[in-house]
Design an enzyme around this catalytic site. Structure first.
Site, mmCIF file in Angstrom:
data_model
loop_
_atom_site.group_PDB
_atom_site.id
_atom_site.type_symbol
_atom_site.label_atom_id
_atom_site.label_comp_id
_atom_site.label_asym_id
_atom_site.label_seq_id
_atom_site.Cartn_x
_atom_site.Cartn_y
_atom_site.Cartn_z
ATOM 1 N N ALA A 23 -120.910 -1.245 16.851
ATOM 2 C CA ALA A 23 -122.362 -1.402 16.707
ATOM 3 C C ALA A 23 -122.814 -2.691 17.371
ATOM 4 O O ALA A 23 -122.250 -3.757 17.128
ATOM 5 C CB ALA A 23 -122.735 -1.395 15.223
ATOM 6 N N CYS A 106 -117.238 3.001 7.802
ATOM 7 C CA CYS A 106 -118.065 1.787 7.806
ATOM 8 C C CYS A 106 -118.122 1.166 6.403
ATOM 9 O O CYS A 106 -118.480 1.830 5.434
ATOM 10 C CB CYS A 106 -119.471 2.112 8.302
ATOM 11 S SG CYS A 106 -120.508 0.645 8.381
ATOM 12 N N ASN A 205 -105.818 2.900 14.845
ATOM 13 C CA ASN A 205 -106.755 1.795 15.119
ATOM 14 C C ASN A 205 -106.490 0.614 14.199
ATOM 15 O O ASN A 205 -106.215 0.789 13.018
ATOM 16 C CB ASN A 205 -108.199 2.312 14.948
ATOM 17 C CG ASN A 205 -109.243 1.202 14.920
ATOM 18 O OD1 ASN A 205 -109.996 1.082 13.947
ATOM 19 N ND2 ASN A 205 -109.308 0.386 15.948
ATOM 20 N N ARG A 230 -112.141 -4.924 18.557
ATOM 21 C CA ARG A 230 -112.462 -6.321 18.886
ATOM 22 C C ARG A 230 -111.715 -6.800 20.124
ATOM 23 O O ARG A 230 -112.236 -7.623 20.883
ATOM 24 C CB ARG A 230 -112.173 -7.218 17.683
ATOM 25 C CG ARG A 230 -113.198 -7.034 16.572
ATOM 26 C CD ARG A 230 -112.710 -7.636 15.296
ATOM 27 N NE ARG A 230 -111.469 -7.005 14.871
ATOM 28 C CZ ARG A 230 -110.683 -7.443 13.892
ATOM 29 N NH1 ARG A 230 -111.014 -8.536 13.245
ATOM 30 N NH2 ARG A 230 -109.595 -6.785 13.558
#
Ligand SMILES: Cc1cc2nc3c(=O)[nH]c(=O)nc-3n(C[C@H](O)[C@H](O)[C@H](O)COP(=O)(O)O)c2cc1C
Length: 313
Positions: A23, A106, A205, A230
């Site tokens: 996001a 999330c 992930n 990241r």
């Protein structure tokens, strides 16, 4: 890392190193840049199904795809209401996308308290309905989820089976619990359990910042591929490193990112966004804090361009 294609319900990716939805970051220009650096699949950032149904103008920028984009077009949706998810999945705005990823990881309170994102880990019947609702659009569906809400509430294996039974074509498992947000160890064993439990491709992930991290994640989990989050924000060239794709001059890449961001999203956004990105890209350099200060003093795109042109990345 061992490269291979991933078959997502008949859609074949060129490799198994994916860019995560992020996001505020994975806009059309950044996705295109990572794809050109070797990423086998990229996703838009999370888009609210309800928001899309009520006010699609607001989500237009998030859903933009550059005409020259050569990869599989993948969007990430979030929501807790199967009716809105079905409407969004069948909408005109989503029509250009071939793959819909559903966010079930999330941790942000605003999302979680709405019964969306990681809240679905504790509501499997609803999660199943959401997957079926998206699947009714005829598109390929993937699900990105965490291994559980906390160490005491790990659900990864059962959740993965539910996703597969509900029609998911691929899974991405973020190997952390909700309460850890983005910090802490990645639980390889739980990702491995998921991989053993389903037949559809499983992407691992969490914590990939270099080639060695990707190797370890693949080895310990037996997953079909990795998703980088990241690590790509700090260093998009990680995709060239992991896939063996040619790496063009980094400075030229950042300058192109600035110019493409400017022409697509305008000067105000380009200035703020690219100051932030350039600051990420220089992280870890010896003189990075002085450079960072200089970057944030740039008050026009022209000054920022000059600064980037004289910086080593
Ligand atoms: C700034 C930021 C934005 C994120 N946005 C999303 C998002 O829109 N959708 C999603 O599924 N995950 C999102 N994530 C989570 C990442 O996709 C990923 O699962 C997480 O960062 C762990 O991977 P990493 O250790 O490689 O960073 C976000 C993470 C960060 C740091």
């Amino acid at each position: 890392m061992q490269l291979k294609q991933i078959d997502i319900g008949g859609l074949k990716t060129p490799n198994n190193v994916f860019l995560a939805p992020l996001a505020g970051y994975t806009n059309a220009v950044f996705r295109g840049m990572c794809y050109s650096l070797g990423a086998g699949l990229t996703f838009t950032e999370m888009v609210s199904a309800k928001g899309l149904c009520y006010d699609s103008a607001k989500t237009r920028d998030l859903l933009y795809i550059t005409p020259s984009y050569g990869g599989i077009k993948a969007v990430q949706l979030f929501g807790g209401d199967p009716e809105f998810m079905a409407r969004a999945a069948r909408s005109e705005e989503i029509a250009p996308f071939e793959l819909i990823d559903i966010n079930m990881g999330c941790p942000v309170p605003k999302i979680y308290n709405n019964g969306e994102g990681s809240a679905l880990l504790a509501d499997m019947p609803r999660a199943a309905e959401l997957i079926k609702a998206c699947k009714s659009s005829g598109k390929r569906i993937s699900v990105k989820f965490r291994i559980g809400l906390s160490a005491e509430r790990i659900v990864a294996e059962d959740f993965a089976k539910m996703c597969e039974d509900s029609g998911a074509d691929m899974l991405t498992v973020h190997g952390r619990t909700r309460d850890k947000i983005y910090a802490g160890e990645v639980n390889y064993a739980e990702i491995e359990r998921v991989k053993r439990a389903v037949r559809i491709p499983v992407i691992a992930n969490g914590g990939v910042f270099c080639g060695a991290d990707a190797d370890i994640l693949m080895e310990r989990t037996g997953a079909d591929g990795v998703m980088v989050a990241r690590g790509a924000m700090y260093s998009p060239w990680i995709f060239a490193d992991l896939t063996g794709a040619p790496l063009p001059d980094r400075r030229a890449l950042v300058l192109k990112q600035l110019d493409d961001t400017l022409s697509l999203f305008g000067g105000r956004f380009a200035l703020v966004f690219m100051r932030k990105m350039a600051a990420f890209y220089i992280k870890g350099q010896r003189n990075s804090s002085a450079l960072r200060e200089q970057l944030f003093m740039c008050d026009s795109v022209e000054k920022l361009r000059e600064m980037i042109a004289s910086t080593e990345f």
